[in-house]
Design a protein around this motif. Structure first.
Motif, PDB file in Angstrom:
ATOM      1  N   LEU A  82      -4.709  -4.365  -8.598  1.00  0.00           N
ATOM      2  CA  LEU A  82      -3.095  -4.826  -8.191  1.00  0.00           C
ATOM      3  C   LEU A  82      -2.194  -4.285  -9.157  1.00  0.00           C
ATOM      4  O   LEU A  82      -2.148  -4.637 -10.333  1.00  0.00           O
ATOM      5  CB  LEU A  82      -3.224  -6.138  -8.151  1.00  0.00           C
ATOM      6  CG  LEU A  82      -4.035  -6.869  -7.053  1.00  0.00           C
ATOM      7  CD1 LEU A  82      -3.778  -8.352  -7.206  1.00  0.00           C
ATOM      8  CD2 LEU A  82      -3.872  -6.181  -5.710  1.00  0.00           C
ATOM      9  N   PRO A  83      -1.301  -3.171  -8.624  1.00  0.00           N
ATOM     10  CA  PRO A  83      -0.249  -2.667  -9.997  1.00  0.00           C
ATOM     11  C   PRO A  83       0.643  -3.831 -10.060  1.00  0.00           C
ATOM     12  O   PRO A  83       0.930  -4.697  -9.073  1.00  0.00           O
ATOM     13  CB  PRO A  83       0.362  -1.269  -9.095  1.00  0.00           C
ATOM     14  CG  PRO A  83       0.175  -1.637  -7.542  1.00  0.00           C
ATOM     15  CD  PRO A  83      -1.179  -2.457  -7.471  1.00  0.00           C
ATOM     16  N   THR A  84       1.264  -3.809 -11.199  1.00  0.00           N
ATOM     17  CA  THR A  84       2.470  -4.844 -11.658  1.00  0.00           C
ATOM     18  C   THR A  84       3.595  -4.083 -11.582  1.00  0.00           C
ATOM     19  O   THR A  84       3.628  -2.696 -11.136  1.00  0.00           O
ATOM     20  CB  THR A  84       2.258  -5.415 -12.798  1.00  0.00           C
ATOM     21  OG1 THR A  84       2.369  -4.504 -13.891  1.00  0.00           O
ATOM     22  CG2 THR A  84       0.933  -6.180 -12.969  1.00  0.00           C
ATOM     23  N   SER A  85       4.620  -4.629 -11.961  1.00  0.00           N
ATOM     24  CA  SER A  85       6.080  -3.972 -11.969  1.00  0.00           C
ATOM     25  C   SER A  85       6.100  -2.866 -13.152  1.00  0.00           C
ATOM     26  O   SER A  85       6.927  -2.145 -13.337  1.00  0.00           O
ATOM     27  CB  SER A  85       7.175  -4.801 -11.978  1.00  0.00           C
ATOM     28  OG  SER A  85       6.964  -5.763 -13.168  1.00  0.00           O
ATOM     29  N   GLU A  86       5.169  -3.277 -14.115  1.00  0.00           N
ATOM     30  CA  GLU A  86       4.815  -2.258 -15.156  1.00  0.00           C
ATOM     31  C   GLU A  86       3.673  -1.620 -15.555  1.00  0.00           C
ATOM     32  O   GLU A  86       3.681  -0.659 -16.465  1.00  0.00           O
ATOM     33  CB  GLU A  86       5.311  -3.098 -16.768  1.00  0.00           C
ATOM     34  CG  GLU A  86       6.861  -3.693 -16.695  1.00  0.00           C
ATOM     35  CD  GLU A  86       7.014  -4.540 -17.856  1.00  0.00           C
ATOM     36  OE1 GLU A  86       5.976  -4.851 -18.518  1.00  0.00           O
ATOM     37  OE2 GLU A  86       7.934  -5.240 -17.906  1.00  0.00           O
ATOM     38  N   ARG A  87       2.719  -2.077 -14.765  1.00  0.00           N
ATOM     39  CA  ARG A  87       1.417  -1.492 -14.992  1.00  0.00           C
ATOM     40  C   ARG A  87       0.987  -0.482 -13.871  1.00  0.00           C
ATOM     41  O   ARG A  87       1.005  -1.193 -12.801  1.00  0.00           O
ATOM     42  CB  ARG A  87       0.332  -2.357 -15.578  1.00  0.00           C
ATOM     43  CG  ARG A  87       0.509  -2.859 -17.153  1.00  0.00           C
ATOM     44  CD  ARG A  87       0.195  -4.357 -17.582  1.00  0.00           C
ATOM     45  NE  ARG A  87      -1.097  -4.731 -16.811  1.00  0.00           N
ATOM     46  CZ  ARG A  87      -1.334  -6.160 -17.102  1.00  0.00           C
ATOM     47  NH1 ARG A  87      -0.620  -7.011 -17.578  1.00  0.00           N
ATOM     48  NH2 ARG A  87      -2.458  -6.445 -16.393  1.00  0.00           N
ATOM     49  N   TYR A  88       0.384   0.641 -13.923  1.00  0.00           N
ATOM     50  CA  TYR A  88       0.063   1.221 -12.960  1.00  0.00           C
ATOM     51  C   TYR A  88      -1.256   1.366 -12.940  1.00  0.00           C
ATOM     52  O   TYR A  88      -1.818   1.318 -13.744  1.00  0.00           O
ATOM     53  CB  TYR A  88       0.702   2.715 -12.891  1.00  0.00           C
ATOM     54  CG  TYR A  88       2.009   3.003 -12.713  1.00  0.00           C
ATOM     55  CD1 TYR A  88       2.401   3.644 -11.603  1.00  0.00           C
ATOM     56  CD2 TYR A  88       3.102   2.569 -13.409  1.00  0.00           C
ATOM     57  CE1 TYR A  88       3.854   3.827 -11.297  1.00  0.00           C
ATOM     58  CE2 TYR A  88       4.610   2.783 -13.169  1.00  0.00           C
ATOM     59  CZ  TYR A  88       4.765   3.557 -11.941  1.00  0.00           C
ATOM     60  OH  TYR A  88       5.980   3.717 -11.772  1.00  0.00           O
ATOM     61  N   PRO A  89      -1.703   1.944 -11.651  1.00  0.00           N
ATOM     62  CA  PRO A  89      -3.444   1.977 -11.383  1.00  0.00           C
ATOM     63  C   PRO A  89      -3.771   3.001 -12.145  1.00  0.00           C
ATOM     64  O   PRO A  89      -3.060   4.058 -12.645  1.00  0.00           O
ATOM     65  CB  PRO A  89      -3.538   2.092  -9.938  1.00  0.00           C
ATOM     66  CG  PRO A  89      -2.460   2.481  -9.292  1.00  0.00           C
ATOM     67  CD  PRO A  89      -1.156   1.997 -10.261  1.00  0.00           C
TER      68      PRO A  89
ATOM     69  N   GLY B  44      -4.386   7.188  -9.213  1.00  0.00           N
ATOM     70  CA  GLY B  44      -3.948   5.888  -8.711  1.00  0.00           C
ATOM     71  C   GLY B  44      -2.485   6.286  -8.014  1.00  0.00           C
ATOM     72  O   GLY B  44      -1.788   7.202  -8.497  1.00  0.00           O
ATOM     73  N   GLU B  45      -2.024   5.094  -7.244  1.00  0.00           N
ATOM     74  CA  GLU B  45      -0.678   5.347  -6.611  1.00  0.00           C
ATOM     75  C   GLU B  45       0.356   5.447  -7.671  1.00  0.00           C
ATOM     76  O   GLU B  45       0.356   4.694  -8.760  1.00  0.00           O
ATOM     77  CB  GLU B  45      -0.374   4.101  -5.620  1.00  0.00           C
ATOM     78  CG  GLU B  45       1.144   4.532  -5.020  1.00  0.00           C
ATOM     79  CD  GLU B  45       1.248   3.188  -4.156  1.00  0.00           C
ATOM     80  OE1 GLU B  45       0.295   2.550  -3.754  1.00  0.00           O
ATOM     81  OE2 GLU B  45       2.279   3.181  -3.541  1.00  0.00           O
ATOM     82  N   GLY B  46       1.357   6.506  -7.619  1.00  0.00           N
ATOM     83  CA  GLY B  46       2.405   6.578  -8.594  1.00  0.00           C
ATOM     84  C   GLY B  46       1.884   7.711  -9.893  1.00  0.00           C
ATOM     85  O   GLY B  46       2.724   7.863 -10.689  1.00  0.00           O
TER      86      GLY B  46
ATOM     87  N   PHE C 278      -5.517   6.879  -4.562  1.00  0.00           N
ATOM     88  CA  PHE C 278      -4.326   6.800  -3.732  1.00  0.00           C
ATOM     89  C   PHE C 278      -2.926   7.690  -4.007  1.00  0.00           C
ATOM     90  O   PHE C 278      -2.394   7.918  -3.169  1.00  0.00           O
ATOM     91  CB  PHE C 278      -3.861   5.490  -3.553  1.00  0.00           C
ATOM     92  CG  PHE C 278      -4.735   4.718  -2.495  1.00  0.00           C
ATOM     93  CD1 PHE C 278      -5.529   5.076  -1.980  1.00  0.00           C
ATOM     94  CD2 PHE C 278      -4.457   3.137  -2.364  1.00  0.00           C
ATOM     95  CE1 PHE C 278      -6.510   4.355  -0.789  1.00  0.00           C
ATOM     96  CE2 PHE C 278      -5.279   2.257  -1.509  1.00  0.00           C
ATOM     97  CZ  PHE C 278      -6.474   2.993  -0.734  1.00  0.00           C
TER      98      PHE C 278
ATOM     99  N   GLU D 101       5.561   6.588  -1.599  1.00  0.00           N
ATOM    100  CA  GLU D 101       4.582   6.116  -2.486  1.00  0.00           C
ATOM    101  C   GLU D 101       5.443   5.342  -3.693  1.00  0.00           C
ATOM    102  O   GLU D 101       6.471   5.768  -3.851  1.00  0.00           O
ATOM    103  CB  GLU D 101       4.050   7.450  -3.277  1.00  0.00           C
ATOM    104  CG  GLU D 101       2.981   7.411  -4.369  1.00  0.00           C
ATOM    105  CD  GLU D 101       2.666   8.526  -4.866  1.00  0.00           C
ATOM    106  OE1 GLU D 101       2.781   9.697  -4.478  1.00  0.00           O
ATOM    107  OE2 GLU D 101       1.667   8.249  -5.866  1.00  0.00           O
TER     108      GLU D 101
ATOM    109  N   ARG E 141       7.364  -5.254  -6.266  1.00  0.00           N
ATOM    110  CA  ARG E 141       7.470  -6.134  -7.434  1.00  0.00           C
ATOM    111  C   ARG E 141       8.426  -6.238  -8.309  1.00  0.00           C
ATOM    112  O   ARG E 141       8.947  -7.374  -8.797  1.00  0.00           O
ATOM    113  CB  ARG E 141       6.051  -5.718  -8.301  1.00  0.00           C
ATOM    114  CG  ARG E 141       4.569  -6.148  -7.547  1.00  0.00           C
ATOM    115  CD  ARG E 141       3.600  -6.222  -8.451  1.00  0.00           C
ATOM    116  NE  ARG E 141       2.262  -6.294  -7.790  1.00  0.00           N
ATOM    117  CZ  ARG E 141       1.787  -7.427  -7.271  1.00  0.00           C
ATOM    118  NH1 ARG E 141       2.449  -8.537  -7.743  1.00  0.00           N
ATOM    119  NH2 ARG E 141       0.671  -7.604  -6.710  1.00  0.00           N
ATOM    120  N   ARG E 142       8.999  -4.931  -8.602  1.00  0.00           N
ATOM    121  CA  ARG E 142      10.274  -5.261  -9.532  1.00  0.00           C
ATOM    122  C   ARG E 142      11.275  -5.895  -8.897  1.00  0.00           C
ATOM    123  O   ARG E 142      12.269  -6.181  -9.744  1.00  0.00           O
ATOM    124  CB  ARG E 142      10.398  -3.511  -9.713  1.00  0.00           C
ATOM    125  CG  ARG E 142       9.542  -2.842 -10.764  1.00  0.00           C
ATOM    126  CD  ARG E 142      10.344  -1.766 -11.154  1.00  0.00           C
ATOM    127  NE  ARG E 142       9.192  -1.150 -11.949  1.00  0.00           N
ATOM    128  CZ  ARG E 142       8.972   0.495 -11.847  1.00  0.00           C
ATOM    129  NH1 ARG E 142       9.440   1.362 -11.311  1.00  0.00           N
ATOM    130  NH2 ARG E 142       7.922   0.693 -12.687  1.00  0.00           N
TER     131      ARG E 142
END
Lengths: 306, 306
Positions: free
Chosen positions: A16-23, A40-42, A71, B41, B48-49
């Motif tokens: 699960l990505p967070t607002s600051e951490r990407y997959p 990962g996404e992003g 993704f 994407e 979340r942000r």
């Protein structure tokens, strides 16, 4: 050109990505050839933030087919098409990825000016899946809920460099120079023996990077990752959640550090943190109690080996 | 609960994301029911942000099947599954999306505890595709390179509120109260007529939001979007690149503003900027020369209508 060998972390988080951490996504830069590891996404946004040119990526390595590791592929490939890329793009992956991605490429990226080539591997084997003049890449079979491999990126031993003074003085033939580069001694026209070490320079030591995610502690990979300069090993959980780590086929920071110690690697980088943890310094602390030379993988962190 | 009606921009950019600008996604919040409009994407990270709970989104509206408007769906849905969602998720879209997304859901999201329901629409028609107690959503056929619609979100006229003093004094029956809410007058037991306007409160004016992207100037939509409280109209280009806008089936900021003026909307928001432009203030400037009440759509911008 001077040699580069560095890893940039684009995403450090688990599912699960967070607002600051990407997959998960990383880039290995070997003298300005960029190898993308997981996507990962992003990932395309993170590549831009880290000022890595998409055109320098010709090979992408996908460890396994969970969404947080792949993704981002369709968006990245689509953008490469819009940017007018013409060079083939190789994706090294489990064969299922081709089945999933091709229909999407056919729909969204119909007239792309380059080909996407799927170089599918057998995830159960320790195979060499890529080779060029300077490097080899091997699969590292891992232990996860779905077929998963890590990747071992190994530089080849470079040729010895012939000293300019020697060439200037003795004017050896091309054939002789090639022999000297491979370690042969030299005989002058007068039959005098000159030792190779007196007329060549030792090349830089070949470097090795091992990427191990997602997996239970990668014990069966220890022989393969022995002595590498940098090991990335996932640490989804802290040791207080060891049971959960086992159940979900992941590792704790302590387990990652134990693998690093047992494999006698020079440096460890951890990552793939579960979203449940806010304070990542706890991971570093836990790993360091076992293996001091540990780095906390975070978005934007660059580990430079050369 | 007090009424809310606001739009949050999650992504403002066109096809190629930059390090700061995400592809198209917006959220319409109608009294804490969230409608997601397009899903480029990185949408899940942007949600979340902006602290928008995934569980509050039950309906997603996809304008068309270009990647920058839908590549974030698989990641978002997959995360919803990992978060244990059990409520059905509706995706309102062109039928092709179902064909593309279902194989991915089957592979990556096998045991999800909720259903994804594809509510496919005919993109050529101005149809009502969603209705609940308070709202209706209509498709707005647009002019782009692939089948594309905008969406018109229209609140229904709310019932009139009956004044407490009146209820207390005359004790009307439930049936009479319902009639009064619908605008009927009231007759006392003595046969005296009381006008509806004397015993009810005017409900708040129903609000309307029109979302128009990607499209050449949405002239054929003008009747449909007439007088809306807020129009989002894409402005991929500046007027200096008008020819390119026409060729690629997009609009300029000036054209978007002309549509806003002609449709007599109260407010205009622009977005979907081409990556070629660094200084977005030029878009606002250009639009404002034609239509003063214009807002520059950017990541994190919230336009509140109630």
């Amino acid at each position: 050109m001077s040699k580069t060998f560095s890893i940039t972390i684009l995403g450090s988080n688990s599912a699960l990505p967070t607002s600051e951490r990407y997959p998960t996504a990383q880039v290995l830069n070997v003298s300005e050839r960029f190898f993308l590891i997981d996507c990962g996404e992003g990932t395309q946004i993170q590549l831009r933030r880290n000022r890595i040119k998409f055109s320098k990526i010709n090979h992408i390595f996908i460890s396994h087919l969970h969404g947080d590791h792949c993704f981002g592929l369709i968006g990245l490939i689509s953008t490469m098409g819009l940017l007018g890329r013409i060079v083939d793009l190789h994706i090294h992956c489990h064969p299922d990825l081709e089945k999933i991605l091709v229909p999407q490429l056919d729909y969204f990226c119909k007239d792309m000016p380059f080909k996407v080539i799927f170089d599918c591997f057998d995830w159960k084997k320790q195979d060499m899946i890529y080779e060029d003049k300077n490097m080899e890449v091997y699969t590292i079979p891992l232990v996860h809920r779905v077929p998963t491999v890590g990747f071992l990126f190994k530089e080849k031993v470079a040729e010895r460099k012939v000293r300019k003074e020697f060439v200037f003085k003795y004017q050896p033939s091309i054939k002789e120079i090639i022999a000297i580069k491979h370690g042969e001694p030299y005989y002058t026209k007068d039959g005098e023996l000159i030792l190779n070490e007196d007329i060549t320079i030792e090349p830089p030591k070949p470097l090795a990077y091992a990427f191990c995610t997602d997996t239970r502690p990668a014990k069966k990979a220890i022989d393969q990752i022995k002595d590498v300069d940098l090991l990335y090993h996932e640490s989804t959980f802290l040791k207080e959640d060891k049971k959960l780590a086992h159940k979900t086929y992941h590792s704790t920071a302590e387990q990652a550090a134990n693998i690093a110690k047992e494999a006698n690697v020079k440096q460890l980088m951890i990552g793939h943190y579960s979203t449940r943890y806010k304070d990542l310094s706890l991971f570093l602390e836990e790993a360091k109690t076992v293996f001091e030379n540990t780095v906390l993988g975070r978005e934007g962190v660059v580990v430079t080996l050369a």
